[in-house]
Write an enzyme that holds these catalytic residues in place. Structure first.
Site, short mmCIF file in Angstrom:
data_model
loop_
_atom_site.label_atom_id
_atom_site.label_comp_id
_atom_site.label_asym_id
_atom_site.label_seq_id
_atom_site.Cartn_x
_atom_site.Cartn_y
_atom_site.Cartn_z
N ALA A 154 -21.31 -31.81 -13.56
CA ALA A 154 -22.33 -30.79 -13.32
C ALA A 154 -23.68 -31.48 -13.53
O ALA A 154 -24.09 -31.73 -14.67
CB ALA A 154 -22.14 -29.62 -14.27
N SER A 197 -29.83 -28.82 -19.92
CA SER A 197 -28.46 -29.24 -19.59
C SER A 197 -27.65 -28.04 -19.11
O SER A 197 -28.22 -27.04 -18.67
CB SER A 197 -27.83 -29.91 -20.81
OG SER A 197 -26.61 -30.53 -20.46
N ASN A 198 -26.35 -28.12 -19.15
CA ASN A 198 -25.49 -27.01 -18.72
C ASN A 198 -24.22 -27.01 -19.56
O ASN A 198 -24.08 -27.82 -20.47
CB ASN A 198 -25.20 -27.14 -17.21
CG ASN A 198 -24.47 -28.42 -16.90
OD1 ASN A 198 -23.30 -28.59 -17.26
ND2 ASN A 198 -25.16 -29.37 -16.25
N HIS A 199 -23.28 -26.14 -19.21
CA HIS A 199 -22.13 -25.89 -20.09
C HIS A 199 -20.92 -26.80 -19.85
O HIS A 199 -19.86 -26.58 -20.44
CB HIS A 199 -21.67 -24.44 -19.94
CG HIS A 199 -22.68 -23.43 -20.37
ND1 HIS A 199 -23.08 -23.31 -21.68
CD2 HIS A 199 -23.41 -22.53 -19.68
CE1 HIS A 199 -23.98 -22.36 -21.79
NE2 HIS A 199 -24.21 -21.87 -20.58
N SER A 200 -21.03 -27.80 -18.98
CA SER A 200 -19.83 -28.60 -18.69
C SER A 200 -19.38 -29.38 -19.93
O SER A 200 -20.17 -30.08 -20.58
CB SER A 200 -20.12 -29.58 -17.55
OG SER A 200 -19.02 -30.45 -17.39
#
Ligand code: PMT
Length: 234
Positions: free
Chosen positions: A113, A46-49
């Site tokens: 994102a 995943s990512n930091h959004s």
């Protein structure tokens, strides 16, 4: 208390009663947050959004009377007042929800994102560690914004670009490739911009030029995006 304050603010039209119904009758799709791509039942990519920027945009459009469908990756945020929310996990689920909602919309704001790659296979059981290195084969996900750009016709499509270098050139390439009407550039090189925080520093880029905004709360960035959407729809 936040819901009650937002609802009363919406009823009263905020500080500017003219804004209250300025997008009445318009339908928008807003994507927000991070997608998550399963590796096995335990792990994911995943990512930091956090979803904050997209949720602020959905709330700002709804406060002006628009009918807003918020297609949201996993976040801890409450749904903004007056917004219809569809929760998704993966990029594939976000693609299905966003394309379906776009069929009935006047426009979309692509703030999520989204994973560009997903594991080629998802293990049904927890992958056990072994002595050596391990590889996960990734395949490309479908580009939701590019798909909406290809089918948008006269509808409005707003994109985001999160960059770490060559910001202007990368954002301009995405503006053209995905057929956005304008793109909102934010860079991780700017303090207070991008993921997770309550502020952002953005530049609007379209085919006629650029407008650089100062660091401001994400709620104010959302209002500026809503102002630009309103002026383009006129
Ligand atoms: O959620 P916050 O913590 O508040 O953070 C806000 C944010 C940094 C996530 C937001 O401001 C932002 O920049 N969102 C876009 C992040 C991004 O991944 O951009 P990108 O340059 O990879 O993608 C370009 C555009 O295509 C974006 O509009 C994106 O939503 C869209 N896209 C990308 C890939 C894909 N498969 N489908 C898409 O729709």
């Amino acid at each position: 208390p936040a819901d009650i304050a937002a609802f009363v603010g919406q009823l009263l039209g905020g500080e500017n009663p003219e804004k209250k119904k300025s997008l009445q009758g318009r339908r928008f799709v807003v994507t927000a947050g991070a997608t998550i791509e399963a590796i096995d039942p335990v792990r994911f990519i995943s990512n930091h959004s956090s979803g904050k920027m997209g949720y602020a945009i959905a709330g700002a459009l709804a406060a002006r009377g628009a009918d807003v469908t918020l297609v949201s990756g996993r976040t801890a945020l409450p749904t903004p007042a007056g917004v219809r929310r569809t929760d998704v996990l993966s990029a594939a689920e976000m693609y299905d929800a966003a394309t379906a909602a776009f069929d009935r919309a006047d426009g979309a704001v692509m703030c999520a994102a989204v994973a560009d790659y997903t594991p080629d296979t998802v293990s049904e059981t927890k992958i056990k560690k072994c002595g050596g290195e391990m590889c996960i084969t990734l395949r490309r996900t479908r580009d939701i914004a590019a798909e909406l750009g290809a089918r948008k016709g006269s509808r409005l499509l707003v994109g985001f670009a999160l960059e770490t270098h060559d910001e202007q050139a990368n954002a301009e390439a995405k503006l053209a490739k995905k057929n956005f009407d304008f793109i909102v550039l934010n860079s991780l090189r700017d303090a207070g911009a991008g993921f997770r925080g309550d502020t952002n520093k953005v530049t609007f880029i379209d085919r006629s030029g650029r407008e650089e905004l100062p660091l401001m709360p994400k709620s104010e960035v959302a209002e500026r995006i809503a102002d630009k959407i309103e002026s383009l729809l006129k």
